[in-house]
Design an enzyme around this catalytic site. Structure first.
Site, PDB file in Angstrom:
ATOM      1  N   CYS A  82      37.983  36.041  39.173  1.00 44.78           N
ATOM      2  CA  CYS A  82      36.563  35.849  39.426  1.00 44.78           C
ATOM      3  C   CYS A  82      36.212  34.379  39.207  1.00 44.78           C
ATOM      4  O   CYS A  82      36.533  33.805  38.156  1.00 44.78           O
ATOM      5  CB  CYS A  82      35.742  36.739  38.501  1.00 44.78           C
ATOM      6  N   CYS A  85      33.772  34.146  35.957  1.00 46.62           N
ATOM      7  CA  CYS A  85      34.167  34.414  34.563  1.00 46.62           C
ATOM      8  C   CYS A  85      35.672  34.412  34.316  1.00 46.62           C
ATOM      9  O   CYS A  85      36.111  34.517  33.175  1.00 46.62           O
ATOM     10  CB  CYS A  85      33.576  35.742  34.093  1.00 46.62           C
ATOM     11  N   CYS A 129      32.558  42.101  40.146  1.00 48.09           N
ATOM     12  CA  CYS A 129      33.401  41.894  38.972  1.00 48.09           C
ATOM     13  C   CYS A 129      32.889  42.803  37.860  1.00 48.09           C
ATOM     14  O   CYS A 129      31.700  42.803  37.545  1.00 48.09           O
ATOM     15  CB  CYS A 129      33.335  40.427  38.547  1.00 48.09           C
ATOM     16  N   CYS A 132      31.441  40.384  34.753  1.00 47.85           N
ATOM     17  CA  CYS A 132      30.191  39.626  34.819  1.00 47.85           C
ATOM     18  C   CYS A 132      29.201  40.171  35.849  1.00 47.85           C
ATOM     19  O   CYS A 132      28.068  39.714  35.909  1.00 47.85           O
ATOM     20  CB  CYS A 132      30.468  38.156  35.102  1.00 47.85           C
ATOM     21  N   CYS A 152      37.537  43.417  51.282  1.00 44.44           N
ATOM     22  CA  CYS A 152      37.144  42.243  52.064  1.00 44.44           C
ATOM     23  C   CYS A 152      36.311  41.356  51.136  1.00 44.44           C
ATOM     24  O   CYS A 152      35.149  41.658  50.860  1.00 44.44           O
ATOM     25  CB  CYS A 152      36.358  42.707  53.279  1.00 44.44           C
TER      26      CYS A 152
END
Length: 164
Positions: A82, A85, A129, A132, A152
């Protein structure tokens, strides 16, 4: 008589709620039910830490232009994390060329990606995510084996960490 049958059919069809796209995958983690994520920051904190494009995609659920990500053609071994984070989201071994213009993967790292039904353009399964809450993209059921899924993902929502 035809009028009564017509009304009965109209009532029947109007009462049916289509849920064909609301698969089990979307119920793994619903952001709408768990808005509290382990990493919590204010809008201002996110804006300081992320680029404008990252903020727009990760925090405002936007979509980057297709074929614009440097990660689209990345063939190196490693982990996609991510961009907000650093949570590991996808392994390079699960990446494939979907031809859509966005980095695509057939499997997430278990427990690190959450799902929610997105009804902004029809019914789709949105991915975020799990640490976060940052918007990643969408998952579709037209991917390759072994999962049949196509995650995607907006490239700007990811950072790549090469394998040592």
């Amino acid at each position: 008589m035809k009028l009564k049958i017509g009304i009965a059919l109209l009532v029947l069809f109007a009462s049916c709620k289509g849920r064909s796209q609301e698969k089990d995958i979307a119920t793994k983690t619903k952001a709408s039910e768990t808005k509290e994520f382990p990493v919590q920051k204010t809008k201002e904190e996110w804006k300081k830490e992320l680029t404008d494009a990252q903020y727009y995609v990760l925090r405002e659920a936007a979509t980057e232009n297709p074929f614009s990500s440097d990660l689209l053609e990345n063939k190196k071994k490693g982990t996609y994390v991510c961009a907000a984070c650093g949570t590991p989201l996808f392994k390079s071994e699960t990446k494939f060329d979907s031809g859509t213009g966005w980095p695509s993967f057939y499997q997430e790292i278990d427990g690190n990606v959450g799902y929610e039904i997105d009804k902004t353009y029809g019914v789709r399964t949105e991915e975020h995510c799990a640490t976060c809450g940052g918007h990643l993209g969408h998952v579709f059921e037209d991917g390759p084996a072994p999962t049949g899924l196509r995650h995607c993902i907006n490239g700007v929502a990811l950072k790549f960490v090469a394998e040592n």
